[in-house]
Design an enzyme around this catalytic site. Structure first.
Site, short mmCIF file in Angstrom:
data_model
loop_
_atom_site.label_atom_id
_atom_site.label_comp_id
_atom_site.label_asym_id
_atom_site.label_seq_id
_atom_site.Cartn_x
_atom_site.Cartn_y
_atom_site.Cartn_z
N ARG A 349 0.85 -1.20 0.00
CA ARG A 349 0.00 0.00 0.00
C ARG A 349 0.88 1.24 0.00
O ARG A 349 0.68 2.18 -0.74
CB ARG A 349 -0.94 -0.02 1.20
CG ARG A 349 -2.20 -0.86 1.05
CD ARG A 349 -1.93 -2.29 0.60
NE ARG A 349 -3.13 -3.09 0.56
CZ ARG A 349 -3.55 -3.90 1.53
NH1 ARG A 349 -2.83 -4.05 2.64
NH2 ARG A 349 -4.66 -4.59 1.40
N ASP A 378 -0.20 -7.36 -3.41
CA ASP A 378 -1.60 -7.08 -3.04
C ASP A 378 -2.28 -6.42 -4.23
O ASP A 378 -1.71 -6.36 -5.33
CB ASP A 378 -1.68 -6.22 -1.77
CG ASP A 378 -2.94 -6.53 -0.96
OD1 ASP A 378 -4.05 -6.39 -1.53
OD2 ASP A 378 -2.84 -6.92 0.21
N HIS A 441 -6.69 -10.37 -3.10
CA HIS A 441 -5.62 -9.38 -2.89
C HIS A 441 -4.50 -9.58 -3.91
O HIS A 441 -3.32 -9.51 -3.57
CB HIS A 441 -5.07 -9.48 -1.46
CG HIS A 441 -6.02 -8.94 -0.43
ND1 HIS A 441 -6.24 -7.59 -0.25
CD2 HIS A 441 -6.82 -9.57 0.45
CE1 HIS A 441 -7.14 -7.41 0.72
NE2 HIS A 441 -7.51 -8.60 1.16
N ASP A 504 -6.84 -14.57 2.76
CA ASP A 504 -7.89 -13.81 3.44
C ASP A 504 -8.80 -13.10 2.44
O ASP A 504 -8.40 -12.76 1.33
CB ASP A 504 -7.28 -12.76 4.37
CG ASP A 504 -6.32 -11.84 3.64
OD1 ASP A 504 -5.50 -12.35 2.87
OD2 ASP A 504 -6.40 -10.61 3.83
N GLU A 505 -10.03 -12.94 2.85
CA GLU A 505 -11.00 -12.03 2.23
C GLU A 505 -11.30 -12.33 0.76
O GLU A 505 -11.77 -11.47 0.04
CB GLU A 505 -10.52 -10.57 2.37
CG GLU A 505 -10.42 -10.13 3.81
CD GLU A 505 -10.00 -8.68 3.99
OE1 GLU A 505 -10.64 -7.99 4.79
OE2 GLU A 505 -9.03 -8.24 3.34
N TRP A 580 -6.78 -13.74 12.93
CA TRP A 580 -6.66 -12.28 12.78
C TRP A 580 -7.98 -11.54 12.91
O TRP A 580 -8.02 -10.40 13.32
CB TRP A 580 -6.01 -11.95 11.42
CG TRP A 580 -6.81 -12.42 10.25
CD1 TRP A 580 -6.86 -13.69 9.76
CD2 TRP A 580 -7.70 -11.64 9.44
NE1 TRP A 580 -7.70 -13.75 8.68
CE2 TRP A 580 -8.23 -12.50 8.46
CE3 TRP A 580 -8.07 -10.29 9.43
CZ2 TRP A 580 -9.13 -12.07 7.49
CZ3 TRP A 580 -8.96 -9.86 8.46
CH2 TRP A 580 -9.48 -10.75 7.51
C1 ACM Z 1 -6.15 -9.13 6.84
O1 ACM Z 1 -6.07 -8.23 7.69
N1 ACM Z 1 -6.86 -8.97 5.75
C2 ACM Z 1 -5.45 -10.40 7.02
#
Ligand code: ACM
Ligand code: ZN
Length: 718
Positions: A349, A378, A441, A504-505, A580
């Site tokens: 980022r 990412d 990501h 994740d996500e 997390w």
């Molecule tokens: C995360 O904070 N998306 C692992």
């Protein structure tokens, strides 16, 4: 000539009442602003906008503005800022308001000013001249570390109230203090000002080991006998195999004992480094201080290094100076509670320049962290050179914008640099764990190779935070070929046995990317997946993970890691998961137990160090981050009340994250990390029976003083 120049400067200054008058692009282009209205100081204030949105700002003329308070961190680490004219009615300047404004050359403090906050101008390394017109109280380290300082002019016959650390690091030979005639004698005697005339008395006499060390060791036993004085001719004697620790020991001594080379030093002292295979834990050490010197024995070189880090803190003593005068005779026995103590950095980022990345390591190692986790890819960038795919860094490592900050952000690490980084971190017993995200990501890679995603969709690099619906396509063989090639190169760069796969996500919130893709549909058919309630997404993700995990384990001997999502249910044998998600720790831990898997504790409510530490603290503007106070970080129980069996069989370690959506300078990484990373270091290292919040606060003070002396910024809002 001078007049023409002045005119040009004046003409180019943009005069506005408040920052809200400028459009986003105007803020990004602004170099010279004159503000004339009543300035706002909280939320998305005029100051936050000047600091975070005007990345090119070199002149901030606030002399015509109405503003009594320059808020904390107002211009924190603004490296372009050269000139500031303060408001005529300003009463206070907040803590770290101009911390590391490394081009600021001169500052005049108006008569109205009553307070300059702690570390307000610390580390302004170009600041040559300070003029003080009133008698403001000057906070701790307010003008510390000003290596270019030459003139301090005070127009008051009464010395402003200053702390002994206000001008810490002052070079008396080069700095001239100009005060009204007849008042020199008062300045000579005044606290904080006497430093201009003679070396301050060392108040840091005998170290109190009970109040010096973070994380707290397992056992500290003070012994009778003459204390060890520190200003000695030190000789380091290191056993075979400890050449690196010998070099580290010499570095510690040089940094702490300024007169180390002075031939008049009283007597000889030895620092003996050795190995003791009888110790129980690989990272265990015993440190013994006698009147003649110090002996450190570790089970391994890592243990010796941790003994040295403890010795460094004993030398630091109460933190009122670089080094204490003496350490009592003592014996410390120490070993860690958990074996992986990690901080995660996100150069995607906001890019972290290579030298700044390296500089982060010695600081974390002081507190016995042993792992740095690098989030290398990412949606917003791909940051690691892959020789097979040079397009990744050519096309996906530079962009303009991170949410409302229209800032150019670019850079990547070459493989050579990463190898150098790994070797450097190893000197501090820190391993480097790389992370390549999948299947979410990963927009930066998809931007370069559209065929990585379903339907070969062309997608731009993301310039905002959040979650993208563009995922790697698990039904396409190119995905596996690509990841296989990337991991082949990574395995050659990063010797750590761990490799992080993200995870994740990608499906939470459930995303539609895979639903209508022919390749994904064909894969579902082959796998016999008939559900259409989105649980199919998790099964596709599992298929992708199973294949990559197999490659990593069988071809490279790696232990794969991933961010746990409650829908995973199954954790592949031999993998490490990360707990997390805020509020979902228990489920993650239960899954680890059910799957006989290892789990890293980094629950959002304790360990997300990129979140603000207090209301109004940086980052003031964010996507809705909750507040994680220092106490909240400290209160983390790494075993989460799950008992000894969990701790023995499943607990992998403790990690703090530093996602960088809102961290726009290298200094701000430290600001977010500390002091909470100190709390987490104790969570990960120290036995529960030794931990106490009140005691931690006592031991924190010398650590923080030392950090300020060394120019490490941290949040003071606890
Ligand atoms: C995360 O904070 N998306 C692992
Ligand atoms: Zn697909």
């Amino acid at each position: 000539m001078t007049a023409t120049l002045l005119l040009t400067v004046q003409l180019s200054a943009q005069t506005i009442s408040s920052m809200n008058e400028l459009k986003p692009e105007q803020k990004a282009a602004a170099t010279d602003l004159r503000l004339t209205g009543k300035l706002s100081t909280t939320g998305n204030s005029d100051f936050r906008q000047m600091r975070d949105l005007c990345y090119q700002l070199h002149t901030a003329d606030l002399s015509g503005a109405d503003c009594e308070v320059i808020p904390n961190n107002a211009f924190h680490s603004r490296h372009a800022l050269e000139k500031v004219l303060l408001p005529d009615n300003v009463k206070s300047i907040g803590s770290q308001a101009f911390f590391a404004c490394t081009r600021l050359a001169q500052i005049t403090l108006p008569k109205s000013l009553t307070r300059v906050g702690d570390a307000a101008f610390s580390s302004c390394s170009a600041l040559k001249e300070i003029t003080i017109n009133g008698t403001p109280t000057l906070g701790e380290f307010a003008f510390a570390r000003l290596s270019a300082l030459r003139i301090v002019r005070v127009n008051s016959t009464t010395p402003p109230v200053a702390s002994p650390s206000t001008f810490d690091g002052l070079d008396r030979k080069r700095v001239k203090l100009i005060v009204p005639k007849g008042s020199e004698i008062k300045y000579r005697k005044a606290a904080g000002w006497s430093i201009f005339f003679s070396a301050p008395d060392n108040e840091n006499k005998l170290c109190n080991p009970q109040e010096a060390i973070v994380p707290i060791p397992v056992k500290i036993q003070t012994l009778e006998g003459t204390a060890l004085t520190t200003e000695r001719h030190w000789e380091v004697l290191a056993a075979e195999g400890l050449a690196n620790e010998c070099t580290q020991a010499e570095r510690v001594l040089r940094a702490r004992i300024p007169k180390l080379k002075n031939p008049k030093l009283a007597g000889h002292a030895t620092l003996t480094l050795g190995l003791d295979p009888s110790l129980q834990d690989d990272e265990a050490y015993v440190l013994e201080v006698s009147a003649k010197g110090v002996e450190i024995h570790g089970k391994t070189a890592a243990g010796v290094f941790y003994g040295l880090m403890t010795f460094d803190q004993l030398l630091r003593g109460d933190g009122s100076s670089t080094c204490c005068e003496a350490i009592p005779q003592l014996r410390i026995e120490d070993a860690p509670r958990t074996h992986i103590r990690e901080l995660m950095l996100d150069p995607c980022r906001t890019f972290i320049p290579f030298d700044e990345l390296k500089a982060f390591i010695p600081e974390m190692a002081r507190y016995k962290y042993n792992t740095v986790h690098l989030h290398l890819t990412d949606d917003q960038a791909w940051r690691i050179e892959i020789k097979k795919y040079p397009e990744l860094t050519e096309k996906a490592s530079a962009r303009v914008g991170m949410d409302d900050m229209l800032v150019p952000i670019s850079g990547y690490y070459t493989q050579e640099q990463m190898k150098e980084f790994v070797a450097y971190a190893a000197q501090y017993h820190v391993q480097v764990v790389p992370e390549i995200e999948m299947p979410g990501h990963e927009v930066a890679a998809i931007h370069v190779f559209p065929k990585l995603t379903c339907g070969a969709k062309q997608v731009p690099i993301r310039t905002t935070c959040g979650v993208s619906d563009n995922l790697l396509c698990p039904g396409s063989e190119f995905t596996y070929e690509f990841l296989g090639n990337v991991f082949r190169e990574l395995a050659d760069i990063f010797p750590s046995r761990y490799i992080h796969l993200g995870g994740d996500e990608a499906g939470n919130p459930a995303l539609g990317c895979w639903t209508n893709c022919d390749s994904c549909k064909a894969l579902k058919k082959r796998l016999g997946i008939t559900t259409t309630d989105r649980s199919e997404n998790w099964r596709l993700q599992q298929y992708l993970f199973d294949r990559m995990i197999d490659t990593l384990r069988t071809q490279y001997g790696k232990t794969p890691m991933f961010w746990y999502e409650t829908d995973f249910k199954k954790i592949q044998p031999g993998c490490v998961t990360f707990s997390w998600r805020h509020g979902l720790t228990k489920q993650a831990l239960q899954a680890a137990v059910a799957n006989n898997a290892k789990i890293m504790l980094c629950p959002g409510e304790h360990c997300y160090l990129d979140y603000p530490m207090a209301a109004g603290d940086m980052p003031e503007i964010n996507w809705g981050m909750p507040i994680i106070s220092l106490k909240k970080s400290y209160e983390l129980d790494p075993a989460w009340g799950m008992g000894e069996d969990f701790e023995k069989n499943n607990l992998f370690g403790v990690a703090g994250t530093l996602w960088s959506e809102c961290i726009n300078s290298p200094e701000r990484i430290y600001y977010q990390a500390y002091p909470r990373a100190l709390a987490l270091s104790e969570v990960g290292w120290s036995p529960a029976s030794k931990r106490s919040w009140d005691d931690f606060l006592k031991r924190l003070k010398p650590v923080l003083n030392d950090m300020q002396r060394r120019g490490i910024t941290f949040s003071k809002q606890f």
